[in-house]
Design an enzyme around this catalytic site. Structure first.
Site, PDB file in Angstrom:
ATOM      1  N   GLY A  75       0.774  -1.235   0.000  1.00 59.88           N
ATOM      2  CA  GLY A  75       0.000   0.000   0.000  1.00 59.88           C
ATOM      3  C   GLY A  75       0.803   1.283   0.000  1.00 59.88           C
ATOM      4  O   GLY A  75       0.231   2.375   0.062  1.00 59.88           O
ATOM      5  N   GLN A  76       2.136   1.181  -0.116  1.00 60.19           N
ATOM      6  CA  GLN A  76       2.933   2.401  -0.158  1.00 60.19           C
ATOM      7  C   GLN A  76       2.535   3.212  -1.387  1.00 60.19           C
ATOM      8  O   GLN A  76       2.155   2.666  -2.414  1.00 60.19           O
ATOM      9  CB  GLN A  76       4.440   2.092  -0.227  1.00 60.19           C
ATOM     10  CG  GLN A  76       4.987   1.425   1.002  1.00 60.19           C
ATOM     11  CD  GLN A  76       4.899  -0.092   0.936  1.00 60.19           C
ATOM     12  OE1 GLN A  76       4.137  -0.655   0.172  1.00 60.19           O
ATOM     13  NE2 GLN A  76       5.654  -0.757   1.776  1.00 60.19           N
ATOM     14  N   GLU A  77       2.653   4.515  -1.296  1.00 62.39           N
ATOM     15  CA  GLU A  77       2.214   5.397  -2.384  1.00 62.39           C
ATOM     16  C   GLU A  77       2.832   5.003  -3.720  1.00 62.39           C
ATOM     17  O   GLU A  77       2.156   4.981  -4.751  1.00 62.39           O
ATOM     18  CB  GLU A  77       2.557   6.846  -2.050  1.00 62.39           C
ATOM     19  CG  GLU A  77       1.995   7.827  -3.036  1.00 62.39           C
ATOM     20  CD  GLU A  77       2.192   9.271  -2.616  1.00 62.39           C
ATOM     21  OE1 GLU A  77       1.739  10.148  -3.371  1.00 62.39           O
ATOM     22  OE2 GLU A  77       2.789   9.527  -1.552  1.00 62.39           O
ATOM     23  N   LEU A  79       3.550   2.140  -4.807  1.00 60.88           N
ATOM     24  CA  LEU A  79       3.023   0.870  -5.313  1.00 60.88           C
ATOM     25  C   LEU A  79       1.568   0.961  -5.772  1.00 60.88           C
ATOM     26  O   LEU A  79       1.090   0.095  -6.499  1.00 60.88           O
ATOM     27  CB  LEU A  79       3.130  -0.209  -4.231  1.00 60.88           C
ATOM     28  CG  LEU A  79       4.541  -0.536  -3.740  1.00 60.88           C
ATOM     29  CD1 LEU A  79       4.477  -1.523  -2.584  1.00 60.88           C
ATOM     30  CD2 LEU A  79       5.383  -1.088  -4.874  1.00 60.88           C
TER      31      LEU A  79
END
Length: 185
Positions: A75-77, A79
């Site tokens: 969920g990192q920006e 990704l």
């Protein structure tokens, strides 16, 4: 015909039909929402030490003979732009929300609505897991539902479930809801 029956029998015996009978689920949400912890709580019924997901994790989960192939997506920006590569054939989208992260709820809402506009998700059901309910000052499931404007999701079946990834509280009910969505269809 006999030939069709023989082919079906081959599929059963080779296990290929089992792959076809699994229901695809994706778990999405912002980083640190608890997605991976929830995936492994579904699988092992225990809290598992996790680290940030780069890419995805995938596990098969069985609920009363209903099989789900569950993809937990980072969920990192950086990704999030690749989430759409997982959408094809998805029946259920699980959105995990950190119920204490009020500052990023608008970002979560934007990501959810952008995702659900994708043609591959037009028939997907949406399960919102309001995680971290054990934490002080966590938002209720109703507050999260309102903030995400879930009532506007007329084209999707949706449900919000309060939960705690660490204890598993609320997760059995969410699995039952998922099963009801695919068994009913």
């Amino acid at each position: 015909s006999v030939l069709a029956f023989e082919k079906l029998n081959m599929l059963f015996s080779s296990g290929l039909l089992l792959i076809l009978l699994k229901h695809k689920v994706i778990i999405v949400g912002l980083d640190n929402a608890g997605k991976t912890t929830i995936l492994y709580q579904f699988l092992t019924k225990e809290a598992v030490q996790t680290s940030p997901t780069i890419g995805s994790n995938v596990e098969e989960i069985a609920v009363k003979k209903t099989r789900f192939l569950v993809w937990d997506i980072g969920g990192q920006e950086s990704l999030r732009a690749s989430w759409n590569s997982y959408y094809c054939n998805t029946e259920i989208v699980i959105l995990v929300v950190d119920s204490t992260d009020r500052e990023r709820l608008t970002v979560t809402k934007e990501e959810l609505h952008r995702m659900l506009a994708h043609e591959d998700l037009q028939n997907a059901s949406v399960l919102v897991l309001a995680n971290k309910q054990d934490m002080k000052n966590s938002m209720s499931a109703a507050e999260i539902s309102q903030s995400l404007t879930l009532s506007s999701l007329n084209a999707h079946s949706w449900h919000v479930q309060a939960c705690c990834a660490l204890t598993g509280e609320g997760l059995p009910a969410s699995l039952d809801w998922m099963r009801s969505r695919v068994v009913a269809n």
